[in-house]
Design an enzyme around this catalytic site. Structure first.
Site, mmCIF file in Angstrom:
data_model
loop_
_atom_site.group_PDB
_atom_site.id
_atom_site.type_symbol
_atom_site.label_atom_id
_atom_site.label_comp_id
_atom_site.label_asym_id
_atom_site.label_seq_id
_atom_site.Cartn_x
_atom_site.Cartn_y
_atom_site.Cartn_z
ATOM 1 N N TYR A 27 0.859 -1.186 0.000
ATOM 2 C CA TYR A 27 0.000 0.000 0.000
ATOM 3 C C TYR A 27 0.891 1.231 0.000
ATOM 4 C CZ TYR A 27 0.113 -0.185 5.262
ATOM 5 O OH TYR A 27 0.458 -0.256 6.592
ATOM 6 N N THR A 28 0.332 2.332 -0.541
ATOM 7 C CA THR A 28 1.162 3.532 -0.699
ATOM 8 C C THR A 28 1.387 4.254 0.625
ATOM 9 O OG1 THR A 28 -0.786 4.864 -1.164
ATOM 10 C CG2 THR A 28 0.391 3.923 -3.073
ATOM 11 N N GLU A 91 2.175 -0.994 -6.238
ATOM 12 C CA GLU A 91 1.654 -0.176 -5.139
ATOM 13 C C GLU A 91 0.148 -0.012 -5.324
ATOM 14 O OE1 GLU A 91 2.974 1.396 -2.462
ATOM 15 O OE2 GLU A 91 5.140 1.134 -2.799
ATOM 16 N N HIS A 138 4.326 -7.042 1.008
ATOM 17 C CA HIS A 138 5.589 -6.497 1.524
ATOM 18 C C HIS A 138 5.868 -7.074 2.918
ATOM 19 C CE1 HIS A 138 8.209 -2.578 1.680
ATOM 20 N NE2 HIS A 138 8.928 -3.669 1.601
ATOM 21 N N ASP A 148 2.344 -3.693 5.139
ATOM 22 C CA ASP A 148 1.513 -3.602 3.935
ATOM 23 C C ASP A 148 1.522 -4.920 3.140
ATOM 24 O OD1 ASP A 148 4.254 -2.760 3.469
ATOM 25 O OD2 ASP A 148 3.695 -2.035 1.485
#
Ligand SMILES: [Zn+2]
Length: 169
Positions: A27-28, A91, A138, A148
Site C-alpha cells: 500500500y502507498t 503499489e 511487503h 503492507d
C-alpha cells in the site's frame, strides 16, 4: 489493459540474467494517488514501483518491468535476499496505517482497484510465466519492518480469482 505512463527516475538494472519470479503488493501509505506518484518519482525519496493502482482502477506504469524498481528494501523471500532483484512491485493506493490511526479502522480496498489488480496480475504472470501463488505482500518479505498491504487486503478474494500466496495453503 490501459496503462498510463508515469515514468520515475528511481530504478537501476536487474542483475544479469535475472528471471522475474515474484510480484510484491504494497500500500502507498499516502492520502492520494497524486501524492504517492510524486513521492515515487522524487529522486530524493529513492523509492519507486513498477505499477501503481489507484482507487478508481487506473493503472500507472512508473518503471519498465525489465528494470529494477526500489520497492522492497531489505527483504527476503524463499531464502533469497534483495527481492527487488527478481520481483515486480505493485503499489495499491491506500492510506494504510495513517488511516488506521485517524479512523481506527483500516482503509478499505475498493472493488475497481481490486479488479484492475487482477487484470494486471493476469498480464504479468502470463508474460513472465510467474507462478500465480508467488504473489506476496511487503509484510511477507520484510516482516520485521512492514505491514503492507495490511489486514484489509483480501487475500482470500484474490485467491478465488486465481492469484496470491493463499493458493499455496
Ligand atoms: Zn511496501
Amino acid at each position: 489493459m490501459h496503462l498510463i505512463p508515469y515514468p520515475s527516475p528511481n530504478f537501476n538494472e536487474r542483475p544479469k540474467e535475472t528471471v522475474i519470479e515474484t510480484i510484491v503488493l504494497h500500500y502507498t501509505d499516502m492520502e492520494t494517488a497524486d501524492l504517492s506518484l510524486k513521492r515515487l518519482c522524487d529522486p530524493k525519496a529513492e523509492v519507486s514501483t513498477h505499477y501503481l493502482v489507484d482507487i478508481d482502477g487506473t493503472i500507472y506504469q512508473l518503471v519498465a518491468d525489465e528494470k529494477r524498481a526500489w520497492h522492497a528494501g531489505v527483504s527476503q523471500w524463499k531464502g533469497r535476499d534483495n527481492v527487488n532483484h527478481f520481483s515486480i512491485g505493485i503499489e495499491l493506493q491506500n492510506e494504510g496505517y495513517e488511516y488506521f490511526l485517524k479512523h481506527n479502522v483500516w482503509d478499505p480496498y475498493p472493488l475497481p482497484l481490486m479488479e484492475s489488480l487482477v487484470q494486471l496480475l493476469k498480464v504479468l504472470t502470463t508474460k513472465y510465466n510467474i507462478d500465480p501463488s508467488n504473489i506476496v505482500g511487503h509484510d511477507d518479505i520484510a516482516p520485521d519492518r512492514k505491514r503492507d498491504p495490511g489486514p484489509h487486503f483480501d487475500w482470500q478474494w484474490l485467491a478465488e480469482k486465481g492469484f496470491g500466496k493463499e493458493l499455496e495453503k
